[in-house]
Write a protein that holds these residues in place. Structure first.
Motif, PDB file in Angstrom:
ATOM      1  N   UNK A   1       0.804  -1.216   0.000  1.00  0.00           N
ATOM      2  CA  UNK A   1       0.000   0.000   0.000  1.00  0.00           C
ATOM      3  C   UNK A   1       0.835   1.263   0.000  1.00  0.00           C
ATOM      4  N   UNK A   2       0.285   2.302   0.632  1.00  0.00           N
ATOM      5  CA  UNK A   2       0.796   3.653   0.431  1.00  0.00           C
ATOM      6  C   UNK A   2       1.676   4.215   1.533  1.00  0.00           C
ATOM      7  N   UNK A   3       2.263   3.383   2.377  1.00  0.00           N
ATOM      8  CA  UNK A   3       3.129   3.952   3.418  1.00  0.00           C
ATOM      9  C   UNK A   3       4.519   4.215   2.840  1.00  0.00           C
ATOM     10  N   UNK A   4       4.538   5.109   1.859  1.00  0.00           N
ATOM     11  CA  UNK A   4       5.751   5.494   1.136  1.00  0.00           C
ATOM     12  C   UNK A   4       5.447   6.811   0.422  1.00  0.00           C
ATOM     13  N   UNK A   5       6.493   7.564   0.089  1.00  0.00           N
ATOM     14  CA  UNK A   5       6.243   8.907  -0.474  1.00  0.00           C
ATOM     15  C   UNK A   5       5.459   8.891  -1.773  1.00  0.00           C
ATOM     16  N   UNK A   6       5.732   7.919  -2.656  1.00  0.00           N
ATOM     17  CA  UNK A   6       5.017   7.886  -3.938  1.00  0.00           C
ATOM     18  C   UNK A   6       4.602   6.456  -4.269  1.00  0.00           C
ATOM     19  N   UNK A   7       3.544   6.337  -5.068  1.00  0.00           N
ATOM     20  CA  UNK A   7       3.023   5.019  -5.446  1.00  0.00           C
ATOM     21  C   UNK A   7       2.317   5.171  -6.791  1.00  0.00           C
ATOM     22  N   UNK A   8       2.258   4.098  -7.570  1.00  0.00           N
ATOM     23  CA  UNK A   8       1.519   4.113  -8.838  1.00  0.00           C
ATOM     24  C   UNK A   8       0.131   3.508  -8.619  1.00  0.00           C
ATOM     25  N   UNK A   9      -0.881   4.182  -9.132  1.00  0.00           N
ATOM     26  CA  UNK A   9      -2.276   3.763  -8.925  1.00  0.00           C
ATOM     27  C   UNK A   9      -2.997   3.804 -10.282  1.00  0.00           C
ATOM     28  N   UNK A  10      -3.860   2.795 -10.574  1.00  0.00           N
ATOM     29  CA  UNK A  10      -4.653   2.875 -11.814  1.00  0.00           C
ATOM     30  C   UNK A  10      -5.464   4.181 -11.853  1.00  0.00           C
ATOM     31  N   UNK A  11      -5.490   4.779 -13.048  1.00  0.00           N
ATOM     32  CA  UNK A  11      -6.154   6.085 -13.183  1.00  0.00           C
ATOM     33  C   UNK A  11      -7.607   6.058 -12.728  1.00  0.00           C
ATOM     34  N   UNK A  12      -8.310   4.925 -12.993  1.00  0.00           N
ATOM     35  CA  UNK A  12      -9.735   4.890 -12.631  1.00  0.00           C
ATOM     36  C   UNK A  12      -9.952   4.696 -11.131  1.00  0.00           C
ATOM     37  N   UNK A  13      -8.877   4.584 -10.357  1.00  0.00           N
ATOM     38  CA  UNK A  13      -8.997   4.456  -8.901  1.00  0.00           C
ATOM     39  C   UNK A  13      -8.638   5.763  -8.184  1.00  0.00           C
ATOM     40  N   UNK A  14      -8.490   6.822  -8.969  1.00  0.00           N
ATOM     41  CA  UNK A  14      -8.181   8.139  -8.375  1.00  0.00           C
ATOM     42  C   UNK A  14      -9.428   9.010  -8.467  1.00  0.00           C
ATOM     43  N   UNK A  15      -9.829   9.574  -7.332  1.00  0.00           N
ATOM     44  CA  UNK A  15     -11.040  10.397  -7.285  1.00  0.00           C
ATOM     45  C   UNK A  15     -10.658  11.824  -6.937  1.00  0.00           C
ATOM     46  N   UNK A  16     -10.866  12.706  -7.886  1.00  0.00           N
ATOM     47  CA  UNK A  16     -10.428  14.085  -7.711  1.00  0.00           C
ATOM     48  C   UNK A  16     -11.352  14.831  -6.753  1.00  0.00           C
ATOM     49  N   UNK A  17     -10.751  15.792  -6.089  1.00  0.00           N
ATOM     50  CA  UNK A  17     -11.519  16.644  -5.187  1.00  0.00           C
ATOM     51  C   UNK A  17     -11.267  18.085  -5.583  1.00  0.00           C
ATOM     52  N   UNK A  18     -12.318  18.892  -5.532  1.00  0.00           N
ATOM     53  CA  UNK A  18     -12.158  20.294  -5.901  1.00  0.00           C
ATOM     54  C   UNK A  18     -11.628  21.099  -4.724  1.00  0.00           C
ATOM     55  N   UNK A  19     -12.241  20.901  -3.547  1.00  0.00           N
ATOM     56  CA  UNK A  19     -11.881  21.765  -2.421  1.00  0.00           C
ATOM     57  C   UNK A  19     -11.578  21.016  -1.132  1.00  0.00           C
ATOM     58  N   UNK A  20     -11.715  19.685  -1.123  1.00  0.00           N
ATOM     59  CA  UNK A  20     -11.477  18.949   0.124  1.00  0.00           C
ATOM     60  C   UNK A  20     -10.012  19.054   0.535  1.00  0.00           C
ATOM     61  N   UNK A  21      -9.779  19.114   1.849  1.00  0.00           N
ATOM     62  CA  UNK A  21      -8.404  19.190   2.356  1.00  0.00           C
ATOM     63  C   UNK A  21      -7.784  17.794   2.344  1.00  0.00           C
ATOM     64  N   UNK A  22      -6.465  17.743   2.506  1.00  0.00           N
ATOM     65  CA  UNK A  22      -5.787  16.448   2.560  1.00  0.00           C
ATOM     66  C   UNK A  22      -6.270  15.628   3.761  1.00  0.00           C
TER      67      UNK A  22
END
Ligand code: ZN
Length: 341
Positions: A116-137
């Motif tokens: 998983x993601x316990x590292x600075x960078x990772x590759x993820x399938x594009x369709x598994x990324x959900x964009x946010x307009x204003x949500x904070x980290x």
């Protein structure tokens, strides 16, 4: 590229080491991890109590990230903030083809069945990324957890005529409650911690709470809180065998039971009781892609405010030294790991 990553090499032992990350494959994006939510699965893995869990493993499935590079066609742009849907399904499986990408036969969850993601960078399938307009980290790190609640509520087909009981007021129970507010006749929460119940009344605004102890039958206090009735819908978010078994006796006739939590064993119920009440029992697992969008919309419109949920923060580099202490704090509600900003 080479980077530092944190691996759970065996129960109770995280190690920071150098690891390599290939370039993103076609259809993938490289993302920079900004926040990582800590959940029950991570805690079970740390304690060695997660069944079928294989070590070593890089944990981290509740991920808030920023797009770095894209290999393929996508509306996403570098620099955009995203929530990661950590459920890697086979798009050709029968369940996926019916839209049930949350429970496909060969589903692998990032940070559980694969690294998983316990590292600075990772590759993820594009369709598994959900964009946010204003949500904070911080908000985006809690999206996956909220999706568990959103999916369970969607499964239940709850209506404004229903009296609803949520058993278990940990983060998953709170996620369920978030999407029930305003959708029920009466919303009651049961737990064995008065601290958690107080949070439900004062912060979550539920109608009533009831103390549920393993050695006492809660039917009378539940009926009292619901004007003499039993709940039409029960969500069990305890993952506790006794609690889950009790729901068969606590549901109203014609009622629905949704098991959000799970335990390693058999659910046993008395068939005449089950039939007499004509109960519907369902499990709820993960969430669909669509539900990630629903949750981000709810967060961005302030329908759900998760800021009071985060009780603990950890820096990435402090995970090996401090994780055990943080997860054993009785005041823990939600911990979030912060990467360097
Ligand atoms: Zn989780």
């Amino acid at each position: 590229m080479e980077q530092e990553q944190i691996t759970l090499v065996e129960p109770g032992q995280f190690v920071i080491s150098r690891g390599s990350l290939p370039d993103p494959a076609p259809g993938e994006a490289r993302v920079r991890i900004r926040r990582i939510g800590v959940c029950g699965t991570d805690i079970h893995a740390y304690h060695g109590r997660q069944p079928f869990f294989e070590y070593p493993r890089i944990l981290g499935h509740e991920l808030a990230a920023e797009v770095v590079a894209i290999n393929g066609n996508s509306d996403l742009r570098p620099g955009e903030a995203v929530a990661v849907e950590p459920y890697l399904n086979d798009p050709d499986s029968p369940a996926s083809r019916r839209g049930m990408t949350n429970c496909c036969e060969s589903l692998r969850v990032l940070g559980v069945h694969c690294d998983g993601g316990m590292r600075p960078e990772i590759n993820i399938p594009l369709n598994k990324l959900h964009r946010a307009a204003s949500a904070s980290m911080d908000q985006l790190a809690l999206v996956e957890m909220l999706c568990i609640g959103q999916h369970a509520v969607n499964r239940s087909l709850v209506s404004s005529a229903d009296n609803v009981l949520v058993l278990g007021a940990g983060p998953i129970g709170l996620s369920v409650i978030s999407f029930l507010k305003g959708c029920t006749n009466r919303l009651l929460v049961g737990d064995l911690s008065e601290t958690r119940l107080g949070f439900c009344r004062e912060v979550m605004g539920v109608d009533a709470t009831v103390m549920v102890r393993p050695d006492a039958n809660p039917e009378e206090p539940i009926r009292t809180a619901l004007g003499g009735a039993l709940p039409d819908v029960i969500f069990d978010a305890t993952g506790n065998r006794g609690s889950m078994h009790s729901t068969f006796d606590l549901a109203a006739h014609g009622g629905r039971i949704v098991f959000v939590g799970l335990f390693q064993g058999e659910v046993v119920f008395h068939d005449p009781n089950f039939h007499r009440r004509e109960l519907t029992v369902m499990s709820s697992r993960n969430a669909t892609s669509e539900e990630f969008g629903q949750v981000i919309t709810a967060m961005e419109s302030d329908a759900v405010d998760t800021s009071p949920w985060i009780t603990h923060r950890l820096n990435f580099a402090d995970v090996p030294g401090q994780f055990g202490e943080v997860i054993s704090d009785p005041n823990l509600r939600k911990a979030v790991i912060r990467m360097d900003d």
